[in-house]
Motif scaffolding. Structure first.
Motif, PDB file in Angstrom:
ATOM      1  N   ALA A 119      45.843  42.107  47.850  1.00 60.04           N
ATOM      2  CA  ALA A 119      46.416  42.979  46.820  1.00 60.04           C
ATOM      3  C   ALA A 119      45.314  43.569  45.942  1.00 60.04           C
ATOM      4  CB  ALA A 119      47.410  42.191  45.972  1.00 60.04           C
ATOM      5  N   ARG A 120      44.308  42.769  45.605  1.00 52.98           N
ATOM      6  CA  ARG A 120      43.194  43.253  44.783  1.00 52.98           C
ATOM      7  C   ARG A 120      42.433  44.355  45.513  1.00 52.98           C
ATOM      8  NH1 ARG A 120      40.542  38.929  44.695  1.00 52.98           N
ATOM      9  NH2 ARG A 120      41.430  38.021  42.799  1.00 52.98           N
ATOM     10  N   LYS A 121      42.155  44.144  46.786  1.00 58.36           N
ATOM     11  CA  LYS A 121      41.410  45.131  47.564  1.00 58.36           C
ATOM     12  C   LYS A 121      42.141  46.474  47.610  1.00 58.36           C
ATOM     13  CE  LYS A 121      39.556  45.937  52.200  1.00 58.36           C
ATOM     14  NZ  LYS A 121      39.348  45.367  53.556  1.00 58.36           N
TER      15      LYS A 121
ATOM     16  N   LEU B 252      45.655  37.885  37.019  1.00 53.94           N
ATOM     17  CA  LEU B 252      46.563  38.888  37.578  1.00 53.94           C
ATOM     18  C   LEU B 252      47.707  39.176  36.611  1.00 53.94           C
ATOM     19  CD1 LEU B 252      47.716  40.712  39.760  1.00 53.94           C
ATOM     20  CD2 LEU B 252      48.601  38.673  40.933  1.00 53.94           C
ATOM     21  N   GLN B 253      48.241  38.150  36.004  1.00 52.95           N
ATOM     22  CA  GLN B 253      49.315  38.359  35.038  1.00 52.95           C
ATOM     23  C   GLN B 253      48.842  39.227  33.866  1.00 52.95           C
ATOM     24  OE1 GLN B 253      51.559  34.835  33.832  1.00 52.95           O
ATOM     25  NE2 GLN B 253      51.028  33.784  35.752  1.00 52.95           N
ATOM     26  N   ASP B 254      47.582  39.071  33.473  1.00 55.43           N
ATOM     27  CA  ASP B 254      47.048  39.882  32.376  1.00 55.43           C
ATOM     28  C   ASP B 254      47.038  41.367  32.743  1.00 55.43           C
ATOM     29  OD1 ASP B 254      46.670  37.609  30.888  1.00 55.43           O
ATOM     30  OD2 ASP B 254      44.530  37.423  31.368  1.00 55.43           O
TER      31      ASP B 254
ATOM     32  N   LEU C 223      40.053  48.759  35.049  1.00 59.51           N
ATOM     33  CA  LEU C 223      39.007  48.394  36.005  1.00 59.51           C
ATOM     34  C   LEU C 223      38.052  47.336  35.448  1.00 59.51           C
ATOM     35  CD1 LEU C 223      38.088  51.845  37.616  1.00 59.51           C
ATOM     36  CD2 LEU C 223      39.181  49.881  38.730  1.00 59.51           C
ATOM     37  N   ARG C 224      38.023  47.164  34.139  1.00 59.44           N
ATOM     38  CA  ARG C 224      37.121  46.179  33.527  1.00 59.44           C
ATOM     39  C   ARG C 224      37.745  44.783  33.453  1.00 59.44           C
ATOM     40  NH1 ARG C 224      36.662  50.463  29.499  1.00 59.44           N
ATOM     41  NH2 ARG C 224      34.855  51.780  29.971  1.00 59.44           N
ATOM     42  N   TYR C 225      39.010  44.657  33.817  1.00 52.21           N
ATOM     43  CA  TYR C 225      39.670  43.358  33.736  1.00 52.21           C
ATOM     44  C   TYR C 225      39.071  42.395  34.773  1.00 52.21           C
ATOM     45  CZ  TYR C 225      43.362  44.650  30.442  1.00 52.21           C
ATOM     46  OH  TYR C 225      44.061  45.019  29.322  1.00 52.21           O
TER      47      TYR C 225
ATOM     48  N   ARG D 200      37.555  42.735  38.919  1.00 58.16           N
ATOM     49  CA  ARG D 200      36.106  42.678  39.103  1.00 58.16           C
ATOM     50  C   ARG D 200      35.691  41.571  40.060  1.00 58.16           C
ATOM     51  NH1 ARG D 200      33.169  43.254  33.339  1.00 58.16           N
ATOM     52  NH2 ARG D 200      31.412  43.533  34.780  1.00 58.16           N
ATOM     53  N   LYS D 201      36.646  40.803  40.554  1.00 61.43           N
ATOM     54  CA  LYS D 201      36.332  39.736  41.494  1.00 61.43           C
ATOM     55  C   LYS D 201      36.117  40.306  42.893  1.00 61.43           C
ATOM     56  CE  LYS D 201      39.063  36.153  39.176  1.00 61.43           C
ATOM     57  NZ  LYS D 201      40.236  35.251  39.280  1.00 61.43           N
TER      58      LYS D 201
END
Length: 477
Positions: free
Chosen positions: A123-125, A248-250, A270-272, A276-277
């Motif tokens: 999901a992040r990707k 992720l919740q943030d 994008l800075r969260y 950034r992982k």
């Protein structure tokens, strides 16, 4: 587009008016693969390169709810690896045809419906690519306003393409919009309050709903009626599954902030820490067709086809979205997929097109004869066994249908019959590649020729005696 009457500061750049025959002279229209309220999308093949493209058919007219030329202007402005590319624009009195890159993969909606929900790493990707592309759009003064899983294409490697800017708008900093559009379940609170809104903040909310759907398989806000859905959206109440990480919740909580003034921009998102992982690729967009770095092999191949190198440079320099620009872009895409474009030194015969033209060229005095590069045809023939497999046909039926290079093979060209003028008058009608009768007729024709050739050979060399006619005695009366 969905915006205030004066939201566009200037009209779209003029597009040269071409005949509808010019479309079918350059592209073979195969079938309808998408249908919307104001447009159709058709699968087509570019005749010179064999590449598959999507043709979006926009109907012109004063009855349209949104000015379709705004979409044309938006597509001409964007140039990002995670946004579907515009290759060519053909305009007639009734229609505008957008020749688009055919995105690989399938809709994000279909994927999640199949697997249930995505793990956080995948999901992040995917989500970071979407956010990067929309940050680029916002920097260009473009808002989408219809960000939903149906409009996100994902291939097998997880690469994203955002499609369908039909509800997009061009905006200036601080500009407010007032037209309400898009899917209600992805709509921001401003829509339900009927307030003028910031288009970029509406995109942020839509991405919050999209991210929630990606990692849970459900939507945060549901309602049977407009009022019920609106009350839940305005309260901002939704369930947070326990399996989601705090980072992720943030991100979800920030994007789904009811007050648009407190809702962060996508650049802030994008800075969260969650985004950034890991190594999920670069956010730098690329200029795919730079006139200052033209590929000499592609230029030579296009010269063999009959294009003037000066026309090619002019088309790319000024981004004219015409035939030379589309042909260069498709050849460049094929070169990237094949690991480089190699041109055979042997010249091809001039005036021979790799695929049939609509009618006799004399009918189209404005259409120059083209020839395909021999290396390109060799690549097409090598993929003959991979074309039109049962799996491909199933994917097309499921809208898992987009592939940048789905070439026509020379073998199948015998079966493809270009529609006559009586058929192609209606641009919204699906064109078929051939019928059973046409194929059977072709086979019978070959058999007749084979018999004639065999008979001539036997008679020439006198190897066998001629077959005598059988005499049948007449019956007496």
């Amino acid at each position: 587009m969905c915006g205030t009457k004066g939201e566009l500061t200037s009209g779209p750049s003029p597009v040269p008016t071409l005949s509808y025959e010019n479309l079918v002279a350059q592209y073979t229209i195969l079938r309808t693969i998408g249908q919307g309220g104001c447009a159709q999308v058709k699968l087509a093949h570019h005749r010179l390169t064999g590449a598959a493209v999507a043709v979006k058919v926009l109907l012109k007219g004063t009855h349209q709810a949104f000015p379709i030329k705004s979409e044309v202007k938006i597509m001409k402005r964007v140039n990002h690896p995670n946004i579907i590319s515009l290759l060519q624009v053909i305009e007639t009195e009734q229609n505008i045809f957008l020749i688009l890159e055919l995105a690989d993969g399938r809709e994000l909606w279909d994927w999640i419906q199949q697997v249930g929900y995505l793990q956080e790493g995948m999901a992040r990707k995917i989500f970071k690519q979407i956010v990067q592309a929309m940050c680029y759009c916002h920097a260009q003064g473009i808002v989408h306003r219809d960000l939903k899983p149906d409009n996100i294409m994902v291939d097998a490697r997880g690469k994203v393409k955002i499609i369908d800017f039909g509800l997009g708008a061009l905006v200036r900093p601080g500009m407010k919009l007032s037209r309400f559009c898009g899917a209600l379940r992805f709509g921001a609170p401003e829509f339900f309050l009927r307030q003028p809104y910031d288009g970029t903040k509406v995109d942020s909310w839509g991405l919050g709903v999209l991210l929630y759907f990606m990692v849970t398989g459900t939507l945060p806000f549901e309602g049977i009626t407009f009022e019920e859905l609106g009350s839940k959206v305005l309260l901002g109440q939704y369930d947070v599954p326990s399996h989601l990480s705090q980072d992720l919740q943030d991100v979800i909580r920030s994007l789904l902030t009811v007050n648009p003034k407190k809702r962060p921009t996508l650049k802030d998102i994008l800075r969260y820490p969650w985004l950034r992982k890991g190594d999920v690729g670069s956010s730098i967009h690329c200029d795919k067709m730079s006139p200052s770095h033209l590929d000499p092999a592609i230029m030579a191949a296009m010269a063999d086809m009959g294009f003037d190198p000066r026309d090619i440079r002019e088309s790319l320099l000024h981004r004219l979205f015409n035939e030379p620009m589309a042909t260069y872009g498709l050849l460049q895409c094929q070169a990237r997929q094949q690991g480089g474009f190699t041109r055979q030194t042997k010249a091809v015969r001039p005036g021979i097109t790799p695929f049939p033209t609509p009618t006799d060229p004399a009918t189209f005095p404005g259409c120059r004869k083209r020839t395909a590069d021999a290396a390109a045809l060799r690549a097409l023939l090598s993929l003959c066994s991979k074309t039109e497999s049962a799996k491909d046909r199933q994917q097309v039926g499921q809208r898992i249908r987009r592939s940048v290079t789905m070439p026509i093979t020379a073998l199948r060209c015998l079966q493809k019959r270009v529609p006559t003028h009586a058929v192609v008058r209606d641009p919204t009608e699906t064109q078929h590649s051939g019928t059973t009768d046409t194929v059977k007729g072709t086979c019978r024709g070959w058999k007749r020729w084979a018999r004639r050739i065999g008979t001539c050979i036997l008679r020439t060399f006198c190897c066998l005696p001629c077959k005598k006619k059988r005499v049948v005695p007449q019956k007496e009366e």
